[in-house]
Design a protein around this motif. Structure first.
Motif, short mmCIF file in Angstrom:
data_model
loop_
_atom_site.label_atom_id
_atom_site.label_comp_id
_atom_site.label_asym_id
_atom_site.label_seq_id
_atom_site.Cartn_x
_atom_site.Cartn_y
_atom_site.Cartn_z
N MET A 15 42.73 0.81 28.44
CA MET A 15 43.82 -0.02 28.03
C MET A 15 45.21 1.04 27.64
O MET A 15 46.28 0.55 27.85
CB MET A 15 43.14 -0.42 26.55
CG MET A 15 42.45 -1.73 26.69
SD MET A 15 42.12 -2.77 25.39
CE MET A 15 41.22 -1.52 24.29
N TRP A 16 44.84 2.25 27.01
CA TRP A 16 45.95 2.96 27.01
C TRP A 16 46.53 3.66 28.34
O TRP A 16 47.85 3.52 28.36
CB TRP A 16 45.25 4.34 26.08
CG TRP A 16 46.26 5.41 25.98
CD1 TRP A 16 47.49 5.28 24.95
CD2 TRP A 16 46.75 6.59 26.67
NE1 TRP A 16 48.17 6.70 25.22
CE2 TRP A 16 47.85 7.26 26.31
CE3 TRP A 16 46.05 7.16 27.84
CZ2 TRP A 16 48.26 8.54 26.66
CZ3 TRP A 16 46.44 8.46 28.44
CH2 TRP A 16 47.60 9.06 27.72
N ALA A 17 45.80 3.85 29.30
CA ALA A 17 46.34 4.07 30.69
C ALA A 17 47.34 2.98 31.32
O ALA A 17 48.02 3.34 31.71
CB ALA A 17 45.15 4.57 31.40
N SER A 18 46.67 1.79 30.95
CA SER A 18 47.38 0.62 31.49
C SER A 18 48.82 0.53 30.88
O SER A 18 49.84 0.12 31.66
CB SER A 18 46.38 -0.86 31.43
OG SER A 18 47.13 -1.72 31.75
N PHE A 19 48.71 0.75 29.72
CA PHE A 19 50.02 0.70 28.90
C PHE A 19 51.05 1.91 29.21
O PHE A 19 52.02 1.55 29.43
CB PHE A 19 49.69 0.76 27.46
CG PHE A 19 50.93 0.95 26.55
CD1 PHE A 19 51.57 -0.06 25.98
CD2 PHE A 19 51.42 2.21 25.96
CE1 PHE A 19 52.59 -0.34 25.38
CE2 PHE A 19 52.49 2.09 25.18
CZ PHE A 19 53.14 0.94 24.84
N GLN A 20 50.31 3.06 29.50
CA GLN A 20 51.29 4.07 29.97
C GLN A 20 51.83 4.00 31.13
O GLN A 20 53.08 4.09 31.35
CB GLN A 20 50.37 5.26 30.18
CG GLN A 20 49.99 5.92 28.76
CD GLN A 20 51.25 6.46 28.04
OE1 GLN A 20 52.34 7.27 28.63
NE2 GLN A 20 51.18 6.18 26.70
N VAL A 21 51.01 3.38 32.12
CA VAL A 21 51.56 2.99 33.60
C VAL A 21 52.61 2.03 33.69
O VAL A 21 53.69 2.24 34.28
CB VAL A 21 50.46 2.84 34.62
CG1 VAL A 21 49.84 1.73 34.40
CG2 VAL A 21 50.73 2.97 35.99
N ALA A 91 59.04 6.49 44.39
CA ALA A 91 57.66 7.27 44.24
C ALA A 91 56.56 6.47 44.69
O ALA A 91 55.49 6.82 45.24
CB ALA A 91 57.66 7.46 42.68
N VAL A 92 56.41 5.10 44.39
CA VAL A 92 55.23 4.25 44.72
C VAL A 92 55.30 4.06 46.23
O VAL A 92 54.19 4.17 46.64
CB VAL A 92 55.34 2.93 43.88
CG1 VAL A 92 54.36 1.92 44.45
CG2 VAL A 92 55.21 2.92 42.54
N ALA A 93 56.52 3.86 46.83
CA ALA A 93 56.42 3.52 48.31
C ALA A 93 56.00 4.88 48.90
O ALA A 93 55.25 4.78 49.97
CB ALA A 93 57.91 3.33 48.79
N ALA A 94 56.24 6.25 48.44
CA ALA A 94 55.97 7.42 49.05
C ALA A 94 54.43 7.69 48.80
O ALA A 94 53.71 8.29 49.74
CB ALA A 94 56.79 8.57 48.41
N HIS A 95 53.82 7.28 47.70
CA HIS A 95 52.50 7.36 47.43
C HIS A 95 51.64 6.59 48.43
O HIS A 95 50.77 7.06 49.06
CB HIS A 95 52.06 6.67 45.91
CG HIS A 95 50.85 6.73 45.79
ND1 HIS A 95 49.97 7.97 45.23
CD2 HIS A 95 49.75 6.04 45.74
CE1 HIS A 95 48.97 7.54 44.95
NE2 HIS A 95 48.61 6.18 45.45
N VAL A 198 55.75 8.78 37.11
CA VAL A 198 55.39 7.63 37.56
C VAL A 198 54.00 7.63 38.18
O VAL A 198 53.09 6.90 37.87
CB VAL A 198 56.20 6.93 38.46
CG1 VAL A 198 55.83 5.74 39.00
CG2 VAL A 198 57.76 6.44 37.86
N LEU A 199 53.88 8.65 38.99
CA LEU A 199 52.50 8.95 39.69
C LEU A 199 51.57 9.62 38.82
O LEU A 199 50.22 9.25 38.81
CB LEU A 199 52.75 9.91 40.89
CG LEU A 199 53.90 9.23 42.09
CD1 LEU A 199 53.93 10.17 43.17
CD2 LEU A 199 53.25 7.92 42.51
N ASN A 200 51.86 10.52 38.00
CA ASN A 200 50.96 10.89 36.90
C ASN A 200 50.35 9.91 36.01
O ASN A 200 49.26 9.91 35.71
CB ASN A 200 51.68 12.04 36.12
CG ASN A 200 51.70 13.42 36.90
OD1 ASN A 200 51.09 13.37 37.86
ND2 ASN A 200 52.75 14.21 36.43
#
Length: 230
Positions: A15-21, A91-95, A198-200
């Motif tokens: 839940m924390w990770a989802s909130f962070q991203v 960032a997302v497109a490059a990923h 963003v990627l982290n």
């Protein structure tokens, strides 16, 4: 089911990770890049630079639904990435293009993940039901119940393997993405720092998913061990 408390730490981290991203993505989705390239343009520039011409770039509905489909040779970018010129979109497109390069170069962990995926789907859907059936059978036929529990453990072990193998796949794709963004000059100066954040943040969700799966497998193993002592 016994030992249910084991999954609580993983669920909290998830839940924390989802909130962070989501928070990090939304923050940098509001910051436009100095070059003003959209996510689709970033993906196209990277693929052209790497000499990859057989992969399509398509729009897909939703938020954070971006992915690379190796079977269809298609990079699909979401509403907030495809036409956006934000740091987050770049960032997302490059990923996702990082995954394309993994596919082209035969990245071994990506191949392992693809091989395990069919069993993972089966294990993810059936293992919890098999475990519950095994627990129920313990009261009427202990040996049969133990066998059923073991089958559930083996199936769910494939799920854990999938999540574990996913970690190097995602980390490597992000590493490739940041390198390509820098080499092509898609982002400038501190903009690269925003892309990295963003990627982290996205990487945390994969770590959380792996932990949740591992703790669930531990729960199943403890149930099986407890049944063997009866």
């Amino acid at each position: 089911m016994p030992y249910w408390w084991l999954v609580i730490p993983g669920m909290l981290l998830s839940m924390w990770a989802s909130f962070q991203v989501q928070g990090t993505f939304r923050k940098y989705a509001q910051v436009s890049s100095s070059l003003g390239m959209t996510g689709a343009e970033v993906a196209e520039a990277i693929l052209n630079r790497m000499g990859v011409h057989n992969v399509r770039i398509e729009h897909v509905a939703g938020e954070l639904t971006d992915h690379y489909d190796p079977g269809a040779k298609t990079v699909r970018l979401s509403d907030s990435v495809y036409g956006s010129n934000s740091l987050a979109a770049a960032a997302v497109a490059a990923h996702e293009c990082g995954h394309v390069l993994q596919d082209v170069q035969g990245y071994k962990f990506m191949n392992v993940r693809a091989a395990v995926f069919p069993v993972t789907q089966l294990g993810s859907n059936l293992a919890p039901w098999i475990m519950m059936a095994g627990v129920g059978l313990l009261f009427v036929a202990q040996q049969l119940g133990s066998i059923v529990l073991l089958i559930g453990i083996v199936l769910f072990a494939a799920v854990v393997l999938f999540h574990v193998v996913t970690l190097p796949v995602e980390f490597d794709a992000s590493s490739r993405a940041l390198k390509l963004i820098d080499e092509l000059g898609i982002l400038q100066g501190d903009e690269n720092r925003g892309a990295r954040k963003v990627l982290n943040a996205a990487a945390l969700t994969y770590v959380a998913a792996a932990l949740v799966a591992a703790l669930q497998l531990l729960q199943y193993v403890l149930i099986f061990m407890n049944s063997s002592r009866r």
